[in-house]
Design an enzyme around this catalytic site. Structure first.
Site, short mmCIF file in Angstrom:
data_model
loop_
_atom_site.label_atom_id
_atom_site.label_comp_id
_atom_site.label_asym_id
_atom_site.label_seq_id
_atom_site.Cartn_x
_atom_site.Cartn_y
_atom_site.Cartn_z
N CYS A 2 49.43 34.70 -13.50
CA CYS A 2 49.62 34.06 -12.39
C CYS A 2 49.04 34.56 -10.99
O CYS A 2 49.03 35.77 -11.04
CB CYS A 2 51.34 33.93 -12.20
SG CYS A 2 51.93 32.92 -13.38
N ARG A 27 43.56 34.42 -13.42
CA ARG A 27 44.74 34.83 -13.77
C ARG A 27 45.82 33.84 -14.41
O ARG A 27 46.72 34.37 -15.08
CB ARG A 27 45.66 35.55 -12.50
CG ARG A 27 44.96 36.44 -11.71
CD ARG A 27 45.59 36.96 -10.58
NE ARG A 27 46.60 37.59 -10.74
CZ ARG A 27 46.85 38.99 -11.05
NH1 ARG A 27 45.80 39.80 -11.02
NH2 ARG A 27 48.05 39.46 -11.35
N TRP A 74 50.26 30.72 -14.97
CA TRP A 74 50.24 30.90 -16.42
C TRP A 74 51.68 30.68 -17.00
O TRP A 74 52.35 31.60 -16.69
CB TRP A 74 49.53 32.43 -16.67
CG TRP A 74 49.36 32.56 -18.26
CD1 TRP A 74 48.21 32.06 -19.15
CD2 TRP A 74 50.10 33.19 -19.15
NE1 TRP A 74 48.16 32.53 -20.08
CE2 TRP A 74 49.38 33.03 -20.35
CE3 TRP A 74 51.56 33.83 -19.03
CZ2 TRP A 74 49.86 33.59 -21.62
CZ3 TRP A 74 51.85 34.12 -20.33
CH2 TRP A 74 51.19 34.27 -21.67
N GLY A 101 55.66 36.79 -12.71
CA GLY A 101 56.50 37.82 -13.61
C GLY A 101 57.51 37.06 -14.04
O GLY A 101 57.29 35.74 -14.40
N GLU A 514 38.76 34.60 -29.01
CA GLU A 514 39.15 34.18 -27.52
C GLU A 514 38.39 32.91 -26.83
O GLU A 514 39.05 32.11 -26.22
CB GLU A 514 38.78 35.39 -26.58
CG GLU A 514 39.87 36.31 -26.73
CD GLU A 514 39.54 37.48 -25.67
OE1 GLU A 514 40.37 37.90 -25.00
OE2 GLU A 514 38.44 38.00 -25.80
C1 F6R Z 1 40.04 40.49 -24.00
C2 F6R Z 1 40.71 41.00 -23.01
C3 F6R Z 1 42.28 41.38 -23.21
C4 F6R Z 1 42.33 42.73 -22.43
C5 F6R Z 1 43.76 43.23 -22.45
C6 F6R Z 1 44.11 44.48 -21.84
O1 F6R Z 1 39.03 40.03 -23.80
O2 F6R Z 1 40.34 40.77 -22.21
O3 F6R Z 1 42.33 41.79 -24.55
O4 F6R Z 1 41.45 43.54 -22.76
O5 F6R Z 1 44.70 42.14 -22.15
O6 F6R Z 1 43.70 44.19 -20.42
P1 F6R Z 1 43.60 45.37 -19.30
O7 F6R Z 1 42.25 46.18 -19.78
O8 F6R Z 1 43.26 44.82 -18.12
O9 F6R Z 1 44.79 46.21 -19.41
#
Ligand code: F6R
Length: 635
Positions: A2, A27, A74, A101, A514
């Protein structure tokens, strides 16, 4: 997860809000909406779908006014439809609120509001309950005190100041009843040129401009207007006007926050010549990898310099155990980190899913050092793990990309990735930067223990060769595209690797899932014969990450086992590997020869390209894959 943008200034709010939302769309992209204060009304436009649909709506029915809020969603509570899109209103339709949130006790709060006679709910969201709660408290205060005080005693200016103060107080009182997380922005129809923001657990930044101020979930939304930002802390409430703002705590105490300079500009968040952000970010890796090690290597001492850890050599020497935690791609980097630190520094290292670590009682020694790894620095589970670790008294360090993110600020120290903004939802360049930083940590800790100067300088040489070697791999993009086209009809894919490249099998499978939505799994190559081999069939190719290293011949054995069962094989290899895999693998991608511990930085690049080209071939929305969002700020 979001995105929020708010504006108070002299310009028309709607175009600024829409532009900001476009930059935050990564986001979340289930629905979007804006609310602009126009005279004594709040004009709202919102709809299911992407910002482009909202922009059409706004252009068909313009919303005029110089203050407003906006949101890209989201979905967490309530399905994806127009009604559940933000902004949401209070019962009288005066307050418009956007929220990032989860309000965990929204049902209890809603029940209480209904018991008090408020039944005017239009959506299924937790956010609308918060809007109603704030509205009921505000209206109650106005009714009790009156906006004018004693007859003849108030000027319009003081009246308006009273309304502002009452609204801020109502926000505080409502948020004190909330269990959960929030980053919010709200406006009131009767109080133009004024907005209120607050945060707990979800990021919110105040952009400080000239006769205009902004609120946003992240600075990329506002960097086109100002590079002066104040990163709000949990329990901050901010009252924002055109030429001033006031930050206070939930209890009303005044807060003092430093203004930070945003390091990047709008140029850095443009796609440029690339079809997708993901492709741009894959191609940025020679630079981002270089930036991750810039100024952090000392040739004389054959080690790494990481001043941000805020630890003396003696303290680093005393570390007896390391825990690496994170989610998704960051967790895969942690898994490579475990192999790296154990090999280079001979220090027991464990990887913990942040979401598990935070809720379980992992036995940790006094001298355990915990690293929270996160590109965004806002991932709720990683932040939860960091807080739990700190609560237990452990020194906890962050490996983050997003400067001034919550994880970066709440850690005892850490190492920034300096990878630049990563907009594509699938993480790419942040992963290779994480790998480089974990190598630096292994090198530093290793040189304090058992790693000789000669071994240290070999690691340094291997690290320094990486940017050029990545450039070589990127030249294979067209070859990889052709291979991807061949496999466009498969039912899924298996990924295998050993040792340092086992986590790369997991990462290759994650990228594939993904963005192509194909079923994909990663495993240690040797696990094949313990069950997975039952899946092998002609329409399910196996990708082997098999550089010419100490486990190469073992990997070859496993490819033989797949070949014998008519499973197609795609191999990523180096050195003499291609010769040996010829006749075994259907397709071979050759990368430069590389020192084993740093090989994941190279082997992952063809896998990123493979997933990318296959996704494009399948017509997928690469930068905004189905159901995903970058920066997962809910649990
Ligand atoms: C995969 C991806 C997610 C992030 C995960 C952690 O391509 O983007 O699996 O790696 O949500 O995100 P961060 O690194 O921002 O904590």
């Amino acid at each position: 997860m979001c995105g929020i943008v708010g504006y108070v200034g002299r310009s028309e709010a709607a175009p600024i809000l829409l532009d900001g939302l476009r930059r935050l769309e990564y986001r979340g992209y289930d629905s979007a909406g804006i609310a602009v204060v126009d005279g004594d009304r709040v004009e709202t436009r919102k709809c299911a779908g992407r910002i482009v649909s909202l922009a059409k709506l706004v252009s068909a029915q313009p919303a005029a006014g110089s203050s407003g809020i906006s949101h890209t969603r989201w979905a967490t509570h309530g399905k994806v439809n127009d009604e559940n899109a933000h902004p949401h209103f209070d019962a009288r339709g005066k307050i418009a609120l956007v929220h990032n949130g989860v309000i965990e006790n929204y049902q209890a709060l809603k029940k209480q509001l209904i018991q008090n006679g408020d039944t005017n709910f239009r959506s299924d969201t937790d956010t609308e309950v918060l809007a109603h709660l704030i509205g009921s408290i505000y209206d109650g205060a106005v009714a009790a005190i009156g906006d004018r005080g004693q007859p003849g005693s108030a000027t319009p200016a003081t009246t308006s100041q009273n309304s502002k103060a009452r609204l801020v107080n109502a926000v505080r009182a409502a948020l004190k009843q909330v269990i959960g997380t929030y980053g919010i922005a709200l406006v009131h129809a009767d109080i133009p040129d004024f907005m209120v923001g607050a945060r707990r657990g979800s990021p919110l930044v105040l952009g400080v401009g000239k006769e205009e101020n902004f609120l946003a979930s992240d600075v990329s939304a506002i960097v086109a207007h100002t590079r002066d930002a104040i990163y709000l802390n949990d329990f901050d409430v901010v009252a924002v006007e055109r030429d001033k703002f006031e930050i206070s705590s939930l209890d009303g105490a005044a807060g003092h926050h430093a203004v930070s300079k945003v390091e990047f500009s709008t140029e850095d968040i443009k796609k440029g010549e690339y079809a997708h952000y993901m492709l741009k970010e894959i191609f940025e890796q020679p630079d981002s990898v270089r930036d991750a090690m810039r100024g952090r290597l000392t040739y004389e001492e054959c080690t790494a310099k990481l001043g941000g850890l805020n630890m003396t050599p003696a303290e680093l020497r005393d570390v007896s155990r390391i825990v690496l935690t994170g989610c998704g791609t960051a967790l895969h980097a942690a898994m490579v980190g475990e192999y790296l630190i154990e090999q280079l520094a001979n220090l027991p290292t464990e990887v913990e899913f942040a979401s598990e670590f935070r809720h379980r009682n992992t036995p940790l020694t006094r001298d355990t050092l915990v690293f929270a790894i996160s590109q965004s620095g806002e991932t709720a589970d990683t932040l939860g793990a960091l807080r739990e670790s700190r609560r237990k008294g452990h020194r906890t360090l962050g490996i983050c990309n997003n400067v001034a993110s919550t994880i970066a600020r709440e850690s005892d120290g850490g190492v920034y990735m300096h990878a630049g903004p990563e907009i594509g939802v699938a993480a790419t360049k942040s992963f290779t930067s994480q790998l480089v930083i974990l190598t630096l940590i292994g090198l530093l800790l290793g040189r304090m223990r058992n790693l000789s100067a000669a071994q240290g300088s070999r690691i340094i040489a291997a690290l320094e060769a990486l940017p050029g070697q990545i450039e070589e791999v990127l030249k294979l993009s067209n070859q990889i595209k052709e291979i991807a086209k061949k496999y466009a009809d498969v039912s899924g894919m298996l990924f295998f690797g050993r040792q340092f490249n086992f986590p790369i099998a997991l990462e290759g499978a994650l990228k594939m899932k993904e963005i192509t939505y194909l079923f994909a799994e990663g495993h240690p190559s040797a696990e094949l014969k313990h069950g997975i081999i039952a899946l092998v069939r002609p329409d399910l190719p196996s990708v082997f990450i098999a550089p010419d290293d100490t486990v190469f011949s073992k990997n070859v054995n496993n490819t033989e086992q797949v070949k014998a069962r008519k499973g197609p094989i795609i191999a990523i290899t180096s050195g003499n590997g291609a010769k040996q895999l010829k006749g075994l693998a259907n397709d071979i991608i050759e990368i430069p020869a590389v020192l084993e511990p740093v090989s994941p930085v190279l082997t992952v690049v063809p896998l990123q390209l493979f997933a990318y080209h296959l996704a494009v071939e399948l017509g997928r929305d690469v930068d905004k894959p189905r159901n995903l969002a970058k920066s997962v700020t809910v649990e």
